[in-house]
Design an enzyme around this catalytic site. Structure first.
Site, PDB file in Angstrom:
ATOM      1  N   HIS A   1     -13.638  -1.398  -0.885  1.00  0.00           N
ATOM      2  CA  HIS A   1     -12.618  -1.080   0.113  1.00  0.00           C
ATOM      3  C   HIS A   1     -12.862  -1.845   1.413  1.00  0.00           C
ATOM      4  O   HIS A   1     -12.617  -1.349   2.510  1.00  0.00           O
ATOM      5  CB  HIS A   1     -12.591   0.437   0.385  1.00  0.00           C
ATOM      6  CG  HIS A   1     -11.222   0.976   0.645  1.00  0.00           C
ATOM      7  ND1 HIS A   1     -10.489   1.603  -0.323  1.00  0.00           N
ATOM      8  CD2 HIS A   1     -10.441   0.981   1.750  1.00  0.00           C
ATOM      9  CE1 HIS A   1      -9.323   1.991   0.184  1.00  0.00           C
ATOM     10  NE2 HIS A   1      -9.277   1.617   1.441  1.00  0.00           N
TER      11      HIS A   1
ATOM     12  N   THR B   1      -6.029   2.941  -6.719  1.00  0.00           N
ATOM     13  CA  THR B   1      -7.255   2.932  -5.912  1.00  0.00           C
ATOM     14  C   THR B   1      -8.003   4.238  -6.103  1.00  0.00           C
ATOM     15  O   THR B   1      -7.436   5.318  -5.929  1.00  0.00           O
ATOM     16  CB  THR B   1      -6.924   2.702  -4.427  1.00  0.00           C
ATOM     17  OG1 THR B   1      -6.310   1.416  -4.299  1.00  0.00           O
ATOM     18  CG2 THR B   1      -8.171   2.741  -3.576  1.00  0.00           C
TER      19      THR B   1
ATOM     20  N   TYR C   1      -2.383   5.509  -4.063  1.00  0.00           N
ATOM     21  CA  TYR C   1      -3.344   6.576  -3.797  1.00  0.00           C
ATOM     22  C   TYR C   1      -2.730   7.850  -4.372  1.00  0.00           C
ATOM     23  O   TYR C   1      -1.588   8.190  -4.045  1.00  0.00           O
ATOM     24  CB  TYR C   1      -3.539   6.797  -2.294  1.00  0.00           C
ATOM     25  CG  TYR C   1      -4.275   5.729  -1.541  1.00  0.00           C
ATOM     26  CD1 TYR C   1      -5.584   5.383  -1.864  1.00  0.00           C
ATOM     27  CD2 TYR C   1      -3.669   5.086  -0.458  1.00  0.00           C
ATOM     28  CE1 TYR C   1      -6.270   4.418  -1.135  1.00  0.00           C
ATOM     29  CE2 TYR C   1      -4.344   4.127   0.277  1.00  0.00           C
ATOM     30  CZ  TYR C   1      -5.652   3.789  -0.072  1.00  0.00           C
ATOM     31  OH  TYR C   1      -6.313   2.840   0.646  1.00  0.00           O
TER      32      TYR C   1
ATOM     33  N   SER D   1       0.823  -1.211   0.000  1.00  0.00           N
ATOM     34  CA  SER D   1       0.000   0.000   0.000  1.00  0.00           C
ATOM     35  C   SER D   1       0.855   1.258   0.000  1.00  0.00           C
ATOM     36  O   SER D   1       1.976   1.272   0.526  1.00  0.00           O
ATOM     37  CB  SER D   1      -0.899  -0.010   1.243  1.00  0.00           C
ATOM     38  OG  SER D   1      -1.547   1.241   1.408  1.00  0.00           O
TER      39      SER D   1
ATOM     40  N   LYS E   1      -8.601  -0.161  -8.874  1.00  0.00           N
ATOM     41  CA  LYS E   1      -9.203  -0.798  -7.704  1.00  0.00           C
ATOM     42  C   LYS E   1     -10.249   0.133  -7.084  1.00  0.00           C
ATOM     43  O   LYS E   1      -9.987   1.313  -6.876  1.00  0.00           O
ATOM     44  CB  LYS E   1      -8.114  -1.117  -6.670  1.00  0.00           C
ATOM     45  CG  LYS E   1      -8.595  -1.872  -5.441  1.00  0.00           C
ATOM     46  CD  LYS E   1      -7.408  -2.234  -4.552  1.00  0.00           C
ATOM     47  CE  LYS E   1      -7.854  -3.069  -3.357  1.00  0.00           C
ATOM     48  NZ  LYS E   1      -8.674  -2.319  -2.407  1.00  0.00           N
TER      49      LYS E   1
END
Length: 456
Positions: A299, A185, A159, A135, A275
């Site tokens: 999520h 994402t 992100y 992540s 995503k």
């Protein structure tokens, strides 16, 4: 019946004692036979704030509960007299092989759950031959993950931050470290209301209060590991002192749009998947913009409560886009049977997040190994009982989704039937499946046939 006094020689074979396991971690993990068992161990061994951050979801946690219920509300349709002496669980995903049809999803703040963090997850994934996802809010650098998993497949989850240069620098580090797939994402324009964190006063880093101290007393190993290992750092920021929701709102860029997605796609040298897809229209839109795959995900129920359930959305997306793009599903997966059901309904691959973290909290690297082992055994067993010997043989005829929640038509508007109720052609990728006889009976009331399932 004649009775006699047993002789010691007769009793010896019947009185074998189980070998004593002195390693406490191995002993407790051996008692875990399901992901729920790992969750129970994790809850006992992890402070409430860190456990609830992992276990919880947004607001009333309805999306998470519905996602898990959707997987429970399926009916399998096994075939008999098939040779399942050998089962091939491997799949091709984003240009590479995975030994199992699941990988480890990206999770933030992972070393807060257990000190080994992403190093445990990535090394376990590499050993099992499945992908690991790091992540943007990971607590191990891309270089650290590559060091822990030098020969395996590593993916990076992005992100887009308000500081776009920082986002691109981090993405470049992942590319330079050999990460082969980017998961962009797109469902976090703002932080979801994760109320457990608010009630617990959970901050980054954790703050000591009388309540947290009392909660820590029966969990000394967690605190010892937390305080005696390298300080908690983040790949995407140097330091923070506040709640996770405040952090997300301060970092993430709510202006990201489809043009930005195309720009990100052009910056990344490998495969790109989006995503956070929650509607068929959005799935089509991102595929039209040239991405390599989509991840149907809400999520894990951690953003918009009452969001669509990915598993419910899957059949309609697979009917439209199967064979045109790679379809991945996450949210609510807690068993190998869930993964098999998703594959049968048209998914190419799945991601597991909480299941992985429960194993991590229960026993570090060995706990992650146990998660992968449990899911893998469940997948193989379910496939054998269904009468299939490879993932490619799974198709919609193997599953009926049972239905509770039916959309209600709005006044003056026609509402399309639920995604699982409209017959549609099988996804092209299932063409290699063995032919099966169609069911001749109509589903009972309360059941909804998956696409391809004959109901007359």
């Amino acid at each position: 019946m004649e009775r006699r006094i047993p002789r010691p020689a007769d009793l010896a074979p019947l009185m074998r004692f189980k070998p004593l396991e002195l390693d406490g971690r191995k002993r407790r993990l051996a008692k875990a036979h399901t992901i729920a068992d790992l969750r129970a161990i994790a809850k006992r061994r992890t402070p409430k704030g860190a456990f609830d951050y992992t276990d919880g979801a947004a607001e009333e946690e309805l999306s998470l509960a519905r996602a898990r219920r959707a997987f429970r509300e399926i009916e399998f349709h096994p075939a008999i007299l098939r040779d399942v002496s050998q089962v091939d669980t491997s799949v091709e995903i984003f240009g590479g092989r995975s030994a199992m049809p699941f990988g480890i999803a990206p999770t933030g703040f992972t070393r807060m759950m257990q000190a080994e963090g992403e190093r445990a997850g990535s090394s376990a994934a590499g050993a099992a031959g499945i992908p690991f996802s790091l992540s943007t809010l990971g607590t191990t650098s891309p270089e650290g993950v590559r060091e822990a998993n030098p020969d395996g497949r590593n993916w990076f989850q992005l992100y887009m931050q308000k500081d776009r240069d920082k986002s691109m620098q981090l993405m470049q580090r992942a590319a330079d470290a050999g990460f082969d797939t980017l998961l962009v994402t797109v469902d976090v324009p703002a932080a979801g209301a994760r109320l457990r964190d608010s009630y617990n006063g959970f901050t980054i880093p954790p703050q000591l209060t009388p309540r947290t101290v009392l909660n820590a007393i029966p969990r000394p190993e967690w605190w010892w590991n937390f305080l005696t290992t390298e300080p908690l750092t983040f790949a995407s920021l140097s330091e923070w002192n506040g709640t996770i929701g405040e952090l997300l709102d301060s970092l993430f860029d709510p202006t990201v749009d489809f043009d930005d997605l195309e720009w990100i796609r052009d910056q990344w040298p490998g495969k790109v998947a989006v995503k956070g897809i929650q509607t068929l229209d959005d799935a089509k839109a991102v595929v039209d913009r040239g991405v390599d795959g989509i991840v149907l995900s809400n999520h894990g129920g951690r953003q918009l409560d009452r969001a669509p359930i990915p598993f419910r959305l899957l059949p309609s997306v697979a009917a439209e886009l199967g064979g045109k793009t790679t379809i991945v599903v996450d949210t609510g997966i807690m068993a190998g049977a869930d993964i098999v059901a998703a594959l049968a309904c048209g998914a190419d691959f799945t991601l597991v997040g909480r299941a992985y973290l429960y194993g991590l909290m229960a026993g570090g690297r060995e706990g992650v190994d146990r998660t992968i082992e449990i899911l893998s055994k469940e997948i193989v067993r379910t496939m054998k009982l269904l009468g299939v010997s490879s993932v490619a043989e799974l198709n919609p005829d193997h599953v009926t989704q049972l239905q509770r929640m039916v959309p209600v038509a709005r006044p003056g508007a026609a509402v399309a039937p639920p995604a699982v109720s409209t017959p549609a052609p099988a996804p092209a990728k299932r063409a290699a499946a063995k032919p099966r006889a169609k069911a001749a009976s109509k589903p009972a009331e309360g059941l909804v046939a998956s696409p391809n399932r004959t109901t007359s």
